[in-house]
Design an enzyme around this catalytic site. Structure first.
Site, mmCIF file in Angstrom:
data_model
loop_
_atom_site.group_PDB
_atom_site.id
_atom_site.type_symbol
_atom_site.label_atom_id
_atom_site.label_comp_id
_atom_site.label_asym_id
_atom_site.label_seq_id
_atom_site.Cartn_x
_atom_site.Cartn_y
_atom_site.Cartn_z
ATOM 1 N N ARG A 1 0.858 -1.178 0.000
ATOM 2 C CA ARG A 1 0.000 0.000 0.000
ATOM 3 C C ARG A 1 0.897 1.231 0.000
ATOM 4 N NH1 ARG A 1 -3.491 -2.610 -1.684
ATOM 5 N NH2 ARG A 1 -5.602 -2.925 -0.906
ATOM 6 N N GLU B 1 -4.015 7.807 -4.835
ATOM 7 C CA GLU B 1 -4.232 7.157 -6.138
ATOM 8 C C GLU B 1 -5.477 7.725 -6.794
ATOM 9 O OE1 GLU B 1 -4.199 2.898 -5.584
ATOM 10 O OE2 GLU B 1 -2.223 2.956 -4.687
ATOM 11 N N HIS C 1 -1.275 0.596 -9.857
ATOM 12 C CA HIS C 1 -1.932 -0.357 -8.934
ATOM 13 C C HIS C 1 -2.449 -1.558 -9.737
ATOM 14 C CE1 HIS C 1 -3.888 -0.669 -4.727
ATOM 15 N NE2 HIS C 1 -3.648 -1.869 -5.228
ATOM 16 N N ALA D 1 -0.888 -4.911 -9.767
ATOM 17 C CA ALA D 1 -0.286 -6.220 -9.455
ATOM 18 C C ALA D 1 -1.265 -7.382 -9.577
ATOM 19 C CB ALA D 1 0.350 -6.196 -8.071
HETATM 20 C C1 GLV Z 1 -5.069 -4.856 -4.171
HETATM 21 O O1 GLV Z 1 -4.319 -3.975 -3.913
HETATM 22 C C2 GLV Z 1 -5.739 -5.632 -3.196
HETATM 23 O O2 GLV Z 1 -5.629 -5.347 -2.003
HETATM 24 O O3 GLV Z 1 -6.429 -6.585 -3.583
#
Ligand code: GLV
Length: 369
Positions: free
Chosen positions: A266, A295, A317, A319
């Site tokens: 985060r 963000e 953001h 991933a």
């Molecule tokens: C993404 O950042 C999540 O927490 O799923």
């Protein structure tokens, strides 16, 4: 079912919503790609929805829970992180909230690993060289070289699900691994990884014997070539071991001038102003970020300074942004499926209606007898 269950989703989460529709739920979806204003969420909750599907973009706090007092039965978060949900407020109103842990573990860890590789091998400046017709000759070291990841030392900060998955990937690259977790240590896993490393060395698969161990934050930061963050965001007062600005001027100055840091956890875990300065003044060699204090990243962010563009990778953001990971309706594969299943568990009283037994509910403590 006595009344038709109603759900409001703050964004479209794809086909998994049809699971709810096929069970007779009335599902309303905020149709726009941007997050709805909080006032609209309050209005929907006030209108008596039984379930609310949220994402990390929606601030969910006492105002929302108060609006749903007596009618709102569950908040189902489409994310593993839930720092946008005020847990103390949820507990005060006795509203369970769920998350989508596990299904994005490998996706997030591999993304962190790829960011590390992109940063270390300078993929972004190297591709620009090619595209901008500045690749004039092959040369042993000009215009720059990158660094190999294989055999280097990585600090894994946070050894929950995603940190452990990152360890598994780094072990495949014969990295030495220093682990730190402010709250939770998984020594069994670390022992197993050392056994794998030893076997790889004994059987001639790895040229050198790599190691893994837990250590202090200071030692991990001072010794590492790469630092990868995998802690949840916990602000002062939310935990005995807060992680807000865990990476700050002091901790950045501990790192080697050749060190590179990767953040897929985060944004507020890192003091961005201090990081931008660390990059500009070469306290460290690089950073790759997928998450930010605010963000989307504001255009005046110091991280966008062109002077550090060659050593600062910035992703949106992203991933968990793999199609099965995000959208599979299978609760064992996709965030959408797991989000919907968490909601169904609560609204349909699965597990004998015992919220403490429901696997995706986060705030079980509010329901313990
Ligand atoms: C993404 O950042 C999540 O927490 O799923």
């Amino acid at each position: 079912m006595s009344h038709r269950l109603r759900v409001f989703a703050t964004c479209d989460i794809g086909d998994a919503l049809n699971i709810l529709r096929s069970r007779g739920y009335k599902v309303e979806v905020y149709p726009n790609p941007e997050p709805p204003p909080k006032s609209l969420i309050i209005e929907k909750v006030k209108s008596g929805v039984d379930g609310l599907i949220t994402t990390l973009r929606d601030p969910i706090d006492a105002e929302i829970f108060a609006a749903g007092n007596d009618t709102l039965k569950v908040v189902a978060q489409f994310a593993v992180g839930f720092d946008n949900i005020n847990r103390a407020d949820a507990n005060r109103y006795k509203i369970p909230f769920t998350h989508t842990a596990d299904v994005l573990t490998e996706a997030t860890a591999e993304f962190a690993f790829f960011l590390m590789g992109a940063l270390a091998r300078k993929l972004w400046p190297a591709e620009h060289l090619t595209r901008d017709h500045r690749w004039s000759y092959w040369h042993p070291y000009l215009p720059f070289l990158g660094d190999e990841v294989t055999g280097k030392t990585i600090a894994i900060i946070g050894t929950g699900r995603i940190g452990l998955a990152m360890i598994k990937k780094c072990a495949g690259f014969d990295m030495n691994i220093l682990c730190f977790d402010p709250a939770y240590e998984n020594h069994d896993y670390i022992r197993a990884i050392q056994e794998v490393k030893d076997l790889r060395f004994q059987r001639g698969i790895s040229r050198e014997r790599a190691t893994i161990r837990y250590t202090t934050l200071d030692e991990a930061l001072r010794a590492a070539d790469f630092i990868s963050l995998h802690v949840p965001l916990l602000r002062e007062g939310e935990s005995a071991t807060p992680t807000y600005h865990l990476i700050n001027e002091t901790t950045l100055r501990m790192m080697k001038p050749t060190a590179m840091i990767i953040n897929t956890s985060r944004g507020p875990v890192v003091d961005e102003k201090a990081l931008a300065r660390a990059l500009k003044e070469n306290w460290i060699a690089g950073a790759a970020l997928d998450v930010y204090e605010k963000e989307p990243l504001p255009p005046d962010s110091p991280l966008l300074d062109p002077a550090i563009a060659d050593r600062c990778r910035l992703l949106p953001h992203f991933a968990s942004a793999a199609s099965i990971t995000r959208l599979s309706a299978d609760p064992d594969k996709g965030m959408a499926g797991r989000c919907v299943q968490g909601l169904i568990d609560v609204l349909e009283g699965n597990y004998g209606g015992d919220i403490t037994k429901m696997p995706y509910v986060v705030n079980k403590e509010a329901f313990e007898k």
